[in-house]
Write a protein that holds these residues in place. Structure first.
Motif, PDB file in Angstrom:
ATOM      1  N   MET A   1       7.140   2.282   8.066  1.00 41.19           N
ATOM      2  CA  MET A   1       5.940   1.746   8.690  1.00 41.19           C
ATOM      3  C   MET A   1       6.261   0.375   9.270  1.00 41.19           C
ATOM      4  O   MET A   1       6.938  -0.434   8.660  1.00 41.19           O
ATOM      5  N   ARG A   3       5.658  -3.441  10.713  1.00 35.33           N
ATOM      6  CA  ARG A   3       4.933  -4.585  10.159  1.00 35.33           C
ATOM      7  C   ARG A   3       3.491  -4.590  10.671  1.00 35.33           C
ATOM      8  O   ARG A   3       2.563  -4.878   9.936  1.00 35.33           O
ATOM      9  N   ARG A   6       1.495  -2.129   8.806  1.00 36.92           N
ATOM     10  CA  ARG A   6       1.208  -2.588   7.441  1.00 36.92           C
ATOM     11  C   ARG A   6       0.108  -3.646   7.459  1.00 36.92           C
ATOM     12  O   ARG A   6      -0.785  -3.660   6.629  1.00 36.92           O
ATOM     13  N   ARG A   7       0.192  -4.489   8.453  1.00 44.93           N
ATOM     14  CA  ARG A   7      -0.834  -5.532   8.538  1.00 44.93           C
ATOM     15  C   ARG A   7      -2.200  -4.911   8.777  1.00 44.93           C
ATOM     16  O   ARG A   7      -3.187  -5.308   8.168  1.00 44.93           O
ATOM     17  N   ALA A   9      -3.177  -2.001   7.907  1.00 44.13           N
ATOM     18  CA  ALA A   9      -3.637  -1.388   6.656  1.00 44.13           C
ATOM     19  C   ALA A   9      -4.201  -2.450   5.735  1.00 44.13           C
ATOM     20  O   ALA A   9      -5.235  -2.267   5.098  1.00 44.13           O
ATOM     21  N   ARG A  10      -3.532  -3.584   5.683  1.00 47.35           N
ATOM     22  CA  ARG A  10      -4.029  -4.661   4.828  1.00 47.35           C
ATOM     23  C   ARG A  10      -5.377  -5.158   5.285  1.00 47.35           C
ATOM     24  O   ARG A  10      -6.281  -5.387   4.500  1.00 47.35           O
ATOM     25  N   GLN A  11      -5.490  -5.327   6.599  1.00 47.49           N
ATOM     26  CA  GLN A  11      -6.759  -5.863   7.089  1.00 47.49           C
ATOM     27  C   GLN A  11      -7.887  -4.883   6.840  1.00 47.49           C
ATOM     28  O   GLN A  11      -8.984  -5.270   6.488  1.00 47.49           O
ATOM     29  N   LYS A  13      -8.040  -2.902   4.445  1.00 46.63           N
ATOM     30  CA  LYS A  13      -8.303  -3.037   3.015  1.00 46.63           C
ATOM     31  C   LYS A  13      -9.170  -4.259   2.753  1.00 46.63           C
ATOM     32  O   LYS A  13     -10.145  -4.197   2.009  1.00 46.63           O
ATOM     33  N   ARG A  27     -11.402   5.113   6.238  1.00 48.06           N
ATOM     34  CA  ARG A  27     -10.040   5.310   5.752  1.00 48.06           C
ATOM     35  C   ARG A  27      -9.053   4.556   6.622  1.00 48.06           C
ATOM     36  O   ARG A  27      -9.167   4.552   7.841  1.00 48.06           O
ATOM     37  N   ALA A  28      -8.073   3.953   5.994  1.00 51.39           N
ATOM     38  CA  ALA A  28      -7.037   3.298   6.764  1.00 51.39           C
ATOM     39  C   ALA A  28      -6.118   4.361   7.350  1.00 51.39           C
ATOM     40  O   ALA A  28      -5.833   5.352   6.703  1.00 51.39           O
ATOM     41  N   VAL A  30      -3.097   5.670   7.699  1.00 47.84           N
ATOM     42  CA  VAL A  30      -1.722   5.655   7.218  1.00 47.84           C
ATOM     43  C   VAL A  30      -1.151   7.050   7.363  1.00 47.84           C
ATOM     44  O   VAL A  30      -1.703   8.013   6.847  1.00 47.84           O
ATOM     45  N   LYS A  31      -0.039   7.155   8.082  1.00 48.31           N
ATOM     46  CA  LYS A  31       0.564   8.459   8.303  1.00 48.31           C
ATOM     47  C   LYS A  31       1.677   8.700   7.299  1.00 48.31           C
ATOM     48  O   LYS A  31       2.381   7.788   6.927  1.00 48.31           O
ATOM     49  N   ALA A  32       1.826   9.922   6.913  1.00 44.91           N
ATOM     50  CA  ALA A  32       2.960  10.258   6.059  1.00 44.91           C
ATOM     51  C   ALA A  32       3.212  11.741   6.187  1.00 44.91           C
ATOM     52  O   ALA A  32       2.316  12.516   6.503  1.00 44.91           O
ATOM     53  N   ALA A  33       4.449  12.105   5.936  1.00 44.14           N
ATOM     54  CA  ALA A  33       4.792  13.514   6.005  1.00 44.14           C
ATOM     55  C   ALA A  33       4.029  14.271   4.933  1.00 44.14           C
ATOM     56  O   ALA A  33       3.821  13.759   3.833  1.00 44.14           O
ATOM     57  N   PRO A  34       3.568  15.484   5.225  1.00 40.41           N
ATOM     58  CA  PRO A  34       2.862  16.257   4.207  1.00 40.41           C
ATOM     59  C   PRO A  34       3.776  16.587   3.043  1.00 40.41           C
ATOM     60  O   PRO A  34       4.975  16.811   3.212  1.00 40.41           O
TER      61      PRO A  34
END
Lengths: 525, 423
Positions: A1, A3, A6-7, A9-11, A13, A27-28, A30-34
């Motif tokens: 991810m 920077r 990530r920022r 996502a933090r904001q 949050k 929801r933030a 955030v991507k991720a592999a299944p």
């Protein structure tokens, strides 16, 4: 991810944190592999209804106005016919003396100011150690008293009119100050304010005892306006100076009984104007002028707002609506500053009812709730300052960051969750929970429930045990998510079968209990 | 996405526990949790690793600013005495520091003799004092002044501290970029950038967590997705417990510091900074400066005791930094100063202007900086502020951290102080 991601996502949050309680957070992104699913485990929550719980609304009220629910408290609420009648009965018992003997284990708490001072001078026992006793007993009272609402309100007022227990000069007169707050837990602000401001502990703590008419000391006058009554923004520097002048001469006898009095020779004479209050304050009128001033402050609309907001912030949510604060302030003024009508209006509000679980326990509240909810039993110390569990309570509170009534500034401990959510605090709570759950602390002259005692049946599935413990420790039935956390904490599965006193059950219990204590439902009230 | 050396594995550890579908239930939460503290990766089908001590965390900080707050409002006129101003001694018949006792004195200023431990730093040009500093207008409320001072963004209702804005400026990504010594995160560090707080370095860690990470995993499930403030605290704690292991392994030299809360805190800060794990902004509190009564004499009492502790702790701190000393700048700050004239309790009420001490890397030290306004000996006279405290901080963050002044102190136009090289 990246920077940037990530920022973001933090904001997201951080924004959510501010909007808590106002609808579903977004929801933030955030991507991720299944993650492929390989095997299904059924995490359907167990069911152990034999362990009774309160209805959600009752649990909410009791949780806000107690230091943790216990089987005894649930029984008392049920016997009273519900949380509201229980609450009223607690208020009706305000004058009860039944706690006089509760954890009355430290003889120095019965000494007069003169005796404490003398023993301090003779180095028989320092006055700050008497305050250790005070802190220990305070924590045990919070955890042990039947009169939970009175103790909660005592803490509220003792924090509002904060006089720390770990400084010098006034410690010999500090214990009665706390008693004064308890005696007035349900009285009125008009009663509390002059009692607190005129108390030797307060007069010494905020330096009024040495204030003179030629060089007024502004410390108490400023905090009286800023912290105790109208609040910052509602007074000028001239108001501070005039209040300081009016308070000059209020001092404390430097010998036994160390009581407060007005030293006419040091009292500023002459008219004063503070906010909308004026008084000629002629010679001999100092006592009457001060009383009239404090009464004026108690009934000031800005004081009503400030007290209403503090009550709502403490007992409803970190961000009470202005509408609720206005309503509580109105009730406060309409009832001559009496506390109980304000409390009644607050708990009857929809905002209160909708704020379930919205308040984070501070470290002292977590310490007490942990010991109280688990049912750790304390015995009278065998000797003064020995290593008995009861004697280690104040030290444990300090290690978590702050002893009871030990906040170092006159504004008292913060009432908002953010102040109690630092990483350091979470580590301190995790440590406490682990030590208590594993029965590693406290150790001397205490009784911990045995691992076997947490199993209501000789043999049960793990999911049913988790449901029983959720009812017993969180006051509500278990959920899928809780069962999953319990599996993670112990390495067991929902269908694991546990037998009372087996090595498997005994090994699982400490990490399982720690999980319950680490859980949001324990940490929030 | 970066694959890191595994620091903490967020995966169910128990052999009996069927893990993968649990992860599928909560994966998003874990990822969001991890997003706050480090990198995320998946290995195979079921393991999510939350890196808390990998490549990001190991990146050393370019520079470090340590903000030492003298809570309660220290009397700057006792710490750095304007002996050349005749009103000083006249206003303080019982508590003035005698001119003859001052250290490092020039024609106008000199330091309280209890500051003797700082004289080596002073003589080496590593310590400076900037006087008559503070908020642009008086604010005599401890609590409101601290908020204003540490928020340092008067135009905004957002509660974001100046150090948090500073952390948002650089390219550091360590989970412990911001470090607060104490139980709480002060206003200066509050905001979107996460910071660690610790009572002590020894207390950092997840008690009861073993190599199977059962406790860590259950914590991550319960709090990894939580929008509460406590959830953020837990996530930072989990991360920091790994990040600071290298610091915890370094020798503890607290015995070379004063035996005080401040000494212990700065010893832990030095140890953490020596580990060079990316800590960029540190806050340390020294409490108990609210001397309304009985300030004491030059050699004994409240002020002498506090000044001795302060000077000894700062001196020990710089002696303890070793290889990272050339990165670290320390600045002291108080919410306001105290009145010029002593009150009837041999103490001092709330005033306005104060002194700031600046020590360490980049400091043009060994001298006093002040646009001296002159003192007035009257009942409610203040030391007037002639240098906005942000002017001093601006020089530190622009010269040492390469930060944008406009971003850290929005809307502020600084005066030149000249206390930092390259500012």
């Amino acid at each position: 991810m990246s920077r940037t991601e990530r920022r973001r996502a933090r904001q997201a949050k951080a924004t959510k944190g501010r909007k808590r309680g106002k609808g579903k957070p977004s929801r933030a992104p955030v991507k991720a592999a299944p993650v492929p699913v390989v095997k299904k485990t059924d995490y359907t929550a167990g069911s152990y209804p034999a362990t009774t719980v309160l209805a959600a609304g009752d649990r909410h009220l009791v949780s806000r106005f107690s230091y943790g629910t216990t089987p005894e408290l649930i029984a008392a609420v049920n016997a009273a016919g519900g949380a509201l009648p229980w609450f009223e009965a607690q208020i009706a018992d305000a004058g009860s003396t039944e706690d006089e003997s509760l954890a009355d284990w430290w003889p120095d708490l019965h000494l007069s100011a003169g005796e404490i001072h003398l023993r301090n001078q003779l180095r028989l026992r320092y006055d700050f150690k008497v305050m250790w006793d005070y802190s220990r007993r305070l924590l045990l009272r919070r955890g042990g008293t039947r009169l939970q609402v009175r103790e909660v309100m005592t803490e509220f007022w003792e924090n509002h009119f904060h006089v720390p227990v770990d400084r010098s000069f006034y410690l010999r007169v500090r214990r009665p100050y706390g008693d004064l707050m308890r005696a007035n837990a349900f009285s009125s602000f008009r009663t509390l304010l002059p009692a607190a401001i005129g108390h030797p502990a307060m007069l010494i703590y905020l330096d009024n005892a040495t204030s003179t008419k030629t060089h007024p000391n502004e410390n108490l006058a400023r905090e009286l306006l800023e912290l105790h009554t109208v609040g910052v923004g509602n007074f000028t520097e001239d108001d501070v100076k005039n209040a300081a002048r009016l308070l000059t001469g209020w001092t404390v006898r430097t010998s036994s009984p160390y009581d407060a009095y007005l030293d006419q020779a040091q009292h500023h004479v002459g008219s004063v104007k503070i906010l909308g209050f004026t008084h000629a304050n002629r010679a001999g009128e100092g006592i009457a002028a001060t009383a009239a001033f404090l009464d004026y402050l108690a009934r000031h609309p800005a004081t009503a707002q400030r007290v209403a907001r503090k009550l709502a912030t403490t007992f409803v949510s970190d961000t009470p609506s202005q509408a609720l604060v206005d309503e509580l302030a109105r009730v406060y003024l309409a009832n001559d500053t009496a506390t109980v009508p304000v409390l009644r209006a607050m708990i009857a509000s929809n905002e209160f009812k909708g704020a379930v679980g919205a308040k984070l326990r501070d470290t002292n509240q977590d310490l007490v709730a942990t010991l109280r909810t688990l049912g750790v039993g304390f015995q009278r110390p065998a000797a003064v300052d020995d290593k008995s569990g009861a004697n280690e309570l104040n030290g444990a509170a300090n290690l978590m960051g702050l002893g009871p009534q030990a906040w170092p500034a006159p504004n008292g401990v913060p009432q908002v969750s953010g102040a109690w959510a630092s990483p350091g605090r979470t580590m301190a709570s995790m440590k406490l929970h682990w030590l208590v759950a594993t029965r590693s602390w406290p150790t001397l002259r205490v009784t911990h429930p045995t691992p076997a005692s947490w199993m209501p049946a000789a043999t049960m599935t793990f999911r049913d045990l988790v449901d029983h413990l959720a009812r017993r420790l969180h006051g509500r039935a278990s959920t899928t998510a809780l069962l999953q956390a319990a599996c993670l904490a112990t390495g067991l599965t929902p269908t694991s079968t546990l037998t009372r006193n087996s090595s498997a059950a005994n090994a699982a219990m400490p990490p399982l209990l720690a999980m319950f204590l680490d859980h949001p439902d324990h940490l929030h009230r | 996405m970066t694959l890191n050396s595994t620091a903490a594995t967020i995966a169910p550890g128990g052999a009996d526990c069927s893990c993968s579908e649990f992860l599928s239930v909560s994966r998003r939460g874990l990822l969001r949790s991890a997003a706050l503290v480090g990198a995320v990766t998946t290995i195979g089908s079921s393991v999510v690793t939350m890196s808390t001590g990998g490549a990001f965390a190991a990146a050393p900080a370019r520079s470090v600013v340590v903000v030492l707050s003298l809570r309660g409002a220290a009397d700057g006129l006792s710490l750095v005495v304007p002996h050349g101003d005749p009103a000083y001694a006249a206003a303080r018949p019982t508590i003035a520091v005698p001119r003859g006792s001052l250290l490092g004195a020039d024609a106008y200023f000199g330091m309280h003799p209890a500051m003797a431990p700082l004289m080596p730093l002073w003589n080496a040009g590593k310590l400076a004092a900037v006087h008559a500093t503070g908020l642009p207008a008086p604010n005599r409320s401890h609590f409101s002044a601290m908020e204003q001072l540490e928020d340092a963004d008067p135009g905004s209702a957002e509660r974001i501290g100046w150090l948090n804005r500073l952390l948002g400026q650089d390219t550091e990504t360590s989970a412990v970029q911001g470090l607060a010594m104490g139980a709480m995160i002060p206003t200066s560090l509050q905001g979107a950038e996460s910071s660690l707080s610790m009572m002590s370095l020894a207390e950092v860690g997840i008690t009861g967590n073993d190599s199977s990470n059962k406790r860590l995993n259950s914590m991550a499930l319960m709090w990894g997705n939580s929008p509460t403030a406590y959830g953020a605290g837990v996530r930072s704690a989990i991360s920091a417990s790994t990040d600071l292991k290298t610091a915890q392994a370094l020798p503890n030299r607290s015995s070379t510091y004063p035996d005080s809360d401040l000494g212990r805190a700065l010893a832990d800060v030095a140890r953490t900074l020596r580990a060079d794990v990316g800590v960029t902004a540190v806050t340390v509190d020294s409490g108990d400066w609210d001397m309304h009564s009985d300030l004491g004499t030059v050699s004994a009492g409240w002020m002498a005791r506090n000044a001795t502790d302060l000077a000894g702790a700062i001196a020990a701190f710089f002696a303890d930094l070793e290889g990272v000393a050339d990165k670290v700048t320390l600045v002291t700050i108080s919410e306001f100063g105290r009145r010029v004239q002593e009150n009837g309790s041999r103490g001092l009420d709330h005033g306005w202007g104060n002194v700031m001490l600046v020590a360490g890397a980049g400091v043009k030290g060994g001298k006093y900086y002040a646009k001296w306004p002159g003192l007035t000996n009257s009942l409610d006279a203040d030391l007037q502020v002639t240098t906005d405290y942000r002017s001093v901080l601006s020089e530190i963050v622009t010269s040492r951290m390469g930060a944008s002044r406009a971003a850290v102190f929005p809307g502020f136009s600084p005066q030149t102080v000249g206390v930092m090289a390259g500012a």
